[in-house]
Design an enzyme around this catalytic site. Structure first.
Site, PDB file in Angstrom:
ATOM      1  N   HIS A  90       0.810  -1.228   0.000  1.00 31.88           N
ATOM      2  CA  HIS A  90       0.000   0.000   0.000  1.00 31.88           C
ATOM      3  C   HIS A  90       0.843   1.279   0.000  1.00 31.88           C
ATOM      4  CE1 HIS A  90      -4.491   0.954   0.944  1.00 31.88           C
ATOM      5  NE2 HIS A  90      -4.016   1.713  -0.019  1.00 31.88           N
ATOM      6  N   ASP A 129      -9.981  -0.768   3.228  1.00 27.70           N
ATOM      7  CA  ASP A 129      -8.840  -1.480   3.810  1.00 27.70           C
ATOM      8  C   ASP A 129      -9.271  -2.073   5.154  1.00 27.70           C
ATOM      9  OD1 ASP A 129      -6.246  -2.097   4.877  1.00 27.70           O
ATOM     10  OD2 ASP A 129      -5.361  -0.349   3.894  1.00 27.70           O
ATOM     11  N   HIS A 139      -7.273  -2.265   7.424  1.00 30.17           N
ATOM     12  CA  HIS A 139      -6.393  -1.520   8.332  1.00 30.17           C
ATOM     13  C   HIS A 139      -6.571  -0.013   8.155  1.00 30.17           C
ATOM     14  CE1 HIS A 139      -4.501  -5.421   7.213  1.00 30.17           C
ATOM     15  NE2 HIS A 139      -4.410  -5.518   8.539  1.00 30.17           N
ATOM     16  N   ASP A 142      -3.863   2.141   8.304  1.00 28.33           N
ATOM     17  CA  ASP A 142      -2.623   2.697   7.738  1.00 28.33           C
ATOM     18  C   ASP A 142      -2.383   4.100   8.291  1.00 28.33           C
ATOM     19  OD1 ASP A 142      -2.590   0.288   6.414  1.00 28.33           O
ATOM     20  OD2 ASP A 142      -3.060   1.105   4.435  1.00 28.33           O
ATOM     21  N   HIS A 201       3.945   0.677   4.851  1.00 28.56           N
ATOM     22  CA  HIS A 201       2.575   0.504   4.321  1.00 28.56           C
ATOM     23  C   HIS A 201       1.514   0.757   5.399  1.00 28.56           C
ATOM     24  CE1 HIS A 201       1.531  -4.052   5.151  1.00 28.56           C
ATOM     25  NE2 HIS A 201       2.170  -3.520   6.161  1.00 28.56           N
ATOM     26  N   ASP A 258      -7.303  -1.685  -0.890  1.00 28.89           N
ATOM     27  CA  ASP A 258      -6.421  -2.729  -0.352  1.00 28.89           C
ATOM     28  C   ASP A 258      -7.219  -4.032  -0.396  1.00 28.89           C
ATOM     29  OD1 ASP A 258      -5.055  -4.481   1.433  1.00 28.89           O
ATOM     30  OD2 ASP A 258      -4.204  -2.768   2.519  1.00 28.89           O
ATOM     31  N   ASP A 303      -7.029  -6.618   1.136  1.00 26.04           N
ATOM     32  CA  ASP A 303      -7.349  -7.234   2.429  1.00 26.04           C
ATOM     33  C   ASP A 303      -8.626  -6.671   3.046  1.00 26.04           C
ATOM     34  OD1 ASP A 303      -6.709  -4.923   3.987  1.00 26.04           O
ATOM     35  OD2 ASP A 303      -4.654  -5.591   4.303  1.00 26.04           O
ATOM     36  N   GLU A 323      -1.751  -4.788  -2.551  1.00 29.44           N
ATOM     37  CA  GLU A 323      -1.529  -5.856  -1.570  1.00 29.44           C
ATOM     38  C   GLU A 323      -1.923  -7.252  -2.055  1.00 29.44           C
ATOM     39  OE1 GLU A 323       0.125  -5.481   1.340  1.00 29.44           O
ATOM     40  OE2 GLU A 323       0.067  -3.298   1.691  1.00 29.44           O
TER      41      GLU A 323
END
Ligand code: MG
Ligand code: MG
Length: 300
Positions: A104, A127, A129, A131, A144, A227, A229, A272
C-alpha cells in the site's frame, strides 16, 4: 466513472519494501495475468498499459543505513516520486489511472498525484487496516502502515511526496476492522471518518457508501485506494495481512457500482495482492472484476 474520459492508463508498481512478507511485488503481474487490460477494453475504453515503475529489490538496499521506525523509507519515497510524476502526467492528459501494487505504500505516490492534479480531492481508503501509524507509534516500522498519515503530512520526510496534503475531512475509511491501539487513538484525534465492518453489518453497504459520498459532497474528484485485504480472506486469500470478517464479494462490487454511478473517481489503486499466498490467482481475478465494476460494467 465519468462518461467523457474514456482513456485509462495502467501503471504497475512492484513494491514490496513497505511491508515484511515477500511476494506482493508480483501483484502487478498477477492482476495483468487475470486480464485487466482486456476487461477494461471490453467496456469501451482505450487502455494503455504503461508498464512497471522500477523498484529496487530488498537485497540491493542491505548496505544502506535503515531507520527501524520507517524501514526502506528513502527507497520507497524515490519510487513514489516517480509514480507521482507518471500518474500526474496521465491525469493531466485527461486519462483515468489504475495503479497496481505492490504494497500500500505505492499510494504515497498515486494519491499525492491525484491531490496535485485536481482542486478538491476526496479519498476512499478501503482497507481492513487504518494505515494511520507514524514513526512514533508504529509497532512494526513498516511504511505501508503509515500511508494515510504521510499523505496528511503527519510523518517526517522522506515520506512527504508531492505538493498538497490530504485533509482529514476529505478521507473516509471503509471496511476497517484491525487497528493498532495507538493508531486507534490517532484516528479519533484526527477526526477521520471510519465506516467500520460493524457499521456495514448494521446498516448495509449501500447506506454506508452513500453516507461516505455525502461526507465527500464538496470534492470534485475521488481517489479510490483499494487494499485487497478489505475483502474477507475466504474470497481474497492472496494478501499479506489477512483479517477475518471482511467484505463479501457483493459488498465490494456494490461499492464500485455506486462509485461508477457517482462519476467522480479518476484514480484507482489495487494493492496488496500476494500471488505466493493466493489460490490459483483468485484474488487477482477478484481485483479485475472489481475494477470492471468501477469502470461501468453492469450485470444487465
Ligand atoms: Mg493498506
Ligand atoms: Mg490492509
Amino acid at each position: 466513472m465519468s462518461q467523457t474520459a474514456k482513456a485509462i492508463s495502467i501503471f504497475g508498481v512492484p513494491m514490496d519494501l513497505g511491508q515484511s512478507r515477500r511476494g506482493v511485488d508480483m501483484g502487478p503481474s498477477a492482476i495483468r495475468y487475470a486480464g485487466l487490460q482486456t476487461r477494461l477494453q471490453t467496456l469501451g475504453y482505450s487502455v494503455r498499459d504503461a508498464g512497471n515503475i522500477s523498484v529496487p529489490i530488498i537485497e540491493e538496499l542491505q548496505h544502506l543505513p535503515n531507520n527501524v521506525k520507517m524501514h526502506n523509507a528513502a527507497a520507497i519515497a524515490s519510487v513514489c516520486y516517480t509514480t507521482h510524476d507518471a500518474v500526474q502526467e496521465a491525469l493531466e492528459r485527461g486519462e483515468q489511472v489504475v495503479v497496481l501494487g505492490g504494497d500500500h505504500s505505492v499510494a504515497l505516490g498515486s494519491v499525492a498525484a491525484t491531490l496535485d492534479s485536481f482542486e478538491r480531492v476526496g479519498v476512499l481508503w478501503i482497507d481492513a487496516h487504518g494505515d494511520f501509524n507514524t514513526p512514533d507509534i508504529t509497532p512494526s516500522g513498516n511504511v505501508h502502515g503509515m500511508v494515510v498519515t504521510s499523505l496528511m503530512g503527519k510523518c517526517p520526510p522522506p515520506l512527504l511526496i508531492g505538493e498538497r496534503r490530504l485533509q482529514a475531512n476529505r478521507i473516509v475509511m471503509i471496511a476497517t476492522r484491525d487497528l493498532d491501539p495507538a493508531e486507534k487513538v490517532a484516528i479519533r484525534d484526527a477526526n477521520v471518518q471510519v465506516m467500520s465492518m460493524s457499521e456495514i453489518d448494521e446498516n448495509g453497504m449501500a447506506h454506508q457508501l452513500r453516507a461516505a459520498l455525502r461526507l465527500l459532497s464538496d470534492v470534485d474528484t475521488l481517489h479510490v485506494s483499494f487494499d485487497m485485504d478489505s475483502l474477507d480472506p475466504s474470497v481474497a486469500p492472496g494478501v499479506g495481512t489477512p483479517v477475518s470478517g471482511g467484505l463479501t464479494v457483493r459488498e465490494a462490487h456494490l461499492i464500485m457500482e455506486l462509485l461508477a454511478d457517482d462519476g467522480r473517481v479518476r484514480t484507482l489503486d489495487l494493492v496488496e495482492v500476494n500471488p505466493i499466498l493466493d489460490e490459483r490467482n483468485r484474488t487477482a481475478e477478484v481485483a479485475v472484476d472489481l475494477a470492471a465494476s468501477l469502470f461501468g460494467q453492469r450485470i444487465i
